[in-house]
Design a protein around this motif. Sequence first.
Motif, PDB file in Angstrom:
ATOM      1  N   PRO A 202       3.560  -6.258   1.139  1.00 43.24           N
ATOM      2  CA  PRO A 202       3.766  -4.822   1.280  1.00 43.24           C
ATOM      3  C   PRO A 202       2.695  -4.194   2.156  1.00 43.24           C
ATOM      4  O   PRO A 202       1.602  -4.733   2.305  1.00 43.24           O
ATOM      5  CB  PRO A 202       3.655  -4.313  -0.165  1.00 43.24           C
ATOM      6  CG  PRO A 202       3.929  -5.509  -1.016  1.00 43.24           C
ATOM      7  CD  PRO A 202       3.448  -6.687  -0.224  1.00 43.24           C
ATOM      8  N   THR A 203       2.992  -3.030   2.691  1.00 49.67           N
ATOM      9  CA  THR A 203       2.053  -2.379   3.592  1.00 49.67           C
ATOM     10  C   THR A 203       0.942  -1.653   2.843  1.00 49.67           C
ATOM     11  O   THR A 203       0.029  -1.135   3.464  1.00 49.67           O
ATOM     12  CB  THR A 203       2.789  -1.371   4.507  1.00 49.67           C
ATOM     13  OG1 THR A 203       3.495  -0.445   3.678  1.00 49.67           O
ATOM     14  CG2 THR A 203       3.750  -2.094   5.428  1.00 49.67           C
ATOM     15  N   ASP A 204       0.999  -1.612   1.511  1.00 50.63           N
ATOM     16  CA  ASP A 204      -0.070  -0.990   0.747  1.00 50.63           C
ATOM     17  C   ASP A 204      -1.364  -1.752   0.994  1.00 50.63           C
ATOM     18  O   ASP A 204      -1.360  -2.957   1.226  1.00 50.63           O
ATOM     19  CB  ASP A 204       0.229  -1.024  -0.751  1.00 50.63           C
ATOM     20  CG  ASP A 204       1.475  -0.228  -1.120  1.00 50.63           C
ATOM     21  OD1 ASP A 204       1.922   0.595  -0.292  1.00 50.63           O
ATOM     22  OD2 ASP A 204       1.997  -0.441  -2.224  1.00 50.63           O
ATOM     23  N   VAL A 205      -2.489  -1.040   0.902  1.00 53.51           N
ATOM     24  CA  VAL A 205      -3.780  -1.684   1.041  1.00 53.51           C
ATOM     25  C   VAL A 205      -4.034  -2.500  -0.230  1.00 53.51           C
ATOM     26  O   VAL A 205      -3.887  -2.001  -1.340  1.00 53.51           O
ATOM     27  CB  VAL A 205      -4.895  -0.633   1.247  1.00 53.51           C
ATOM     28  CG1 VAL A 205      -6.259  -1.302   1.231  1.00 53.51           C
ATOM     29  CG2 VAL A 205      -4.673   0.122   2.535  1.00 53.51           C
ATOM     30  N   VAL A 206      -4.362  -3.760  -0.042  1.00 50.29           N
ATOM     31  CA  VAL A 206      -4.645  -4.651  -1.156  1.00 50.29           C
ATOM     32  C   VAL A 206      -6.089  -5.108  -1.013  1.00 50.29           C
ATOM     33  O   VAL A 206      -6.479  -5.619   0.032  1.00 50.29           O
ATOM     34  CB  VAL A 206      -3.704  -5.881  -1.131  1.00 50.29           C
ATOM     35  CG1 VAL A 206      -4.031  -6.829  -2.258  1.00 50.29           C
ATOM     36  CG2 VAL A 206      -2.251  -5.443  -1.186  1.00 50.29           C
ATOM     37  N   ASP A 207      -6.882  -4.923  -2.077  1.00 48.18           N
ATOM     38  CA  ASP A 207      -8.265  -5.390  -1.996  1.00 48.18           C
ATOM     39  C   ASP A 207      -8.321  -6.856  -2.425  1.00 48.18           C
ATOM     40  O   ASP A 207      -7.483  -7.317  -3.213  1.00 48.18           O
ATOM     41  CB  ASP A 207      -9.194  -4.522  -2.853  1.00 48.18           C
ATOM     42  CG  ASP A 207      -8.923  -4.664  -4.338  1.00 48.18           C
ATOM     43  OD1 ASP A 207      -9.507  -5.578  -4.955  1.00 48.18           O
ATOM     44  OD2 ASP A 207      -8.124  -3.858  -4.877  1.00 48.18           O
ATOM     45  N   PRO A 208      -9.285  -7.620  -1.894  1.00 46.88           N
ATOM     46  CA  PRO A 208      -9.360  -9.052  -2.187  1.00 46.88           C
ATOM     47  C   PRO A 208      -9.473  -9.365  -3.683  1.00 46.88           C
ATOM     48  O   PRO A 208      -8.840 -10.299  -4.169  1.00 46.88           O
ATOM     49  CB  PRO A 208     -10.596  -9.522  -1.425  1.00 46.88           C
ATOM     50  CG  PRO A 208     -10.734  -8.550  -0.305  1.00 46.88           C
ATOM     51  CD  PRO A 208     -10.266  -7.231  -0.873  1.00 46.88           C
ATOM     52  N   GLU A 209     -10.278  -8.595  -4.410  1.00 47.99           N
ATOM     53  CA  GLU A 209     -10.440  -8.857  -5.840  1.00 47.99           C
ATOM     54  C   GLU A 209      -9.114  -8.691  -6.582  1.00 47.99           C
ATOM     55  O   GLU A 209      -8.772  -9.478  -7.459  1.00 47.99           O
ATOM     56  CB  GLU A 209     -11.512  -7.946  -6.451  1.00 47.99           C
ATOM     57  CG  GLU A 209     -12.915  -8.199  -5.926  1.00 47.99           C
ATOM     58  CD  GLU A 209     -13.180  -7.529  -4.564  1.00 47.99           C
ATOM     59  OE1 GLU A 209     -12.426  -6.614  -4.159  1.00 47.99           O
ATOM     60  OE2 GLU A 209     -14.135  -7.943  -3.897  1.00 47.99           O
ATOM     61  N   GLY A 210      -8.360  -7.653  -6.221  1.00 48.73           N
ATOM     62  CA  GLY A 210      -7.055  -7.436  -6.847  1.00 48.73           C
ATOM     63  C   GLY A 210      -6.070  -8.538  -6.512  1.00 48.73           C
ATOM     64  O   GLY A 210      -5.291  -8.971  -7.364  1.00 48.73           O
ATOM     65  N   ALA A 211      -6.100  -9.001  -5.262  1.00 51.44           N
ATOM     66  CA  ALA A 211      -5.204 -10.086  -4.842  1.00 51.44           C
ATOM     67  C   ALA A 211      -5.532 -11.368  -5.599  1.00 51.44           C
ATOM     68  O   ALA A 211      -4.629 -12.058  -6.092  1.00 51.44           O
ATOM     69  CB  ALA A 211      -5.318 -10.312  -3.336  1.00 51.44           C
TER      70      ALA A 211
END
Length: 159
Positions: free
Chosen positions: A24-33
């Motif tokens: 998705p185009t939402d911003v994803v932070d590395p920790e959340g991923a």
Amino acid sequence: MRTRAVAILAASALALTGCTGDAPTDVVDPEGAQEAVVTMVDTSAEALGGDWQVYSGPAVEGCPKDDGGDGAAYAYILMRGPTDAEPEADVATLDELWSARGITTETYQSGGTPPHLGIRGAGGPTTSIDLLADPRGYSISAVSECADGDASEMQGDGE
């Protein structure tokens, strides 16, 4: 030797279903991923039961972002040794679990002799996820969404 064969099949499935840039185009932070992929794989293993071991990861790898830039994703693989489990039932269990989490699923059979059952999915909290249900050993592998970050730099920092 059997574990090695399952590991090779798991790595192949992961490569075939790896980070595709379709996140998705939402911003994803590395920790959340990282947290999302570990949680989904661990939840899947718990649903099937048994003694699972980390084969790889969560390991950071590069991936293309929708905006054309580079990002970072996490790959994670769990394995379980020989089992008397029923692959058909396990595939059905994960089909239900993954579908409930917004993952689009597809069952398949490996090209080996005899063929082994599997299920792969995309969407939800992962870019891809895969179960290979071989009585000689199972594997669950997944790749997170493509997050903001420099994978090379993150790898250099020990991730």
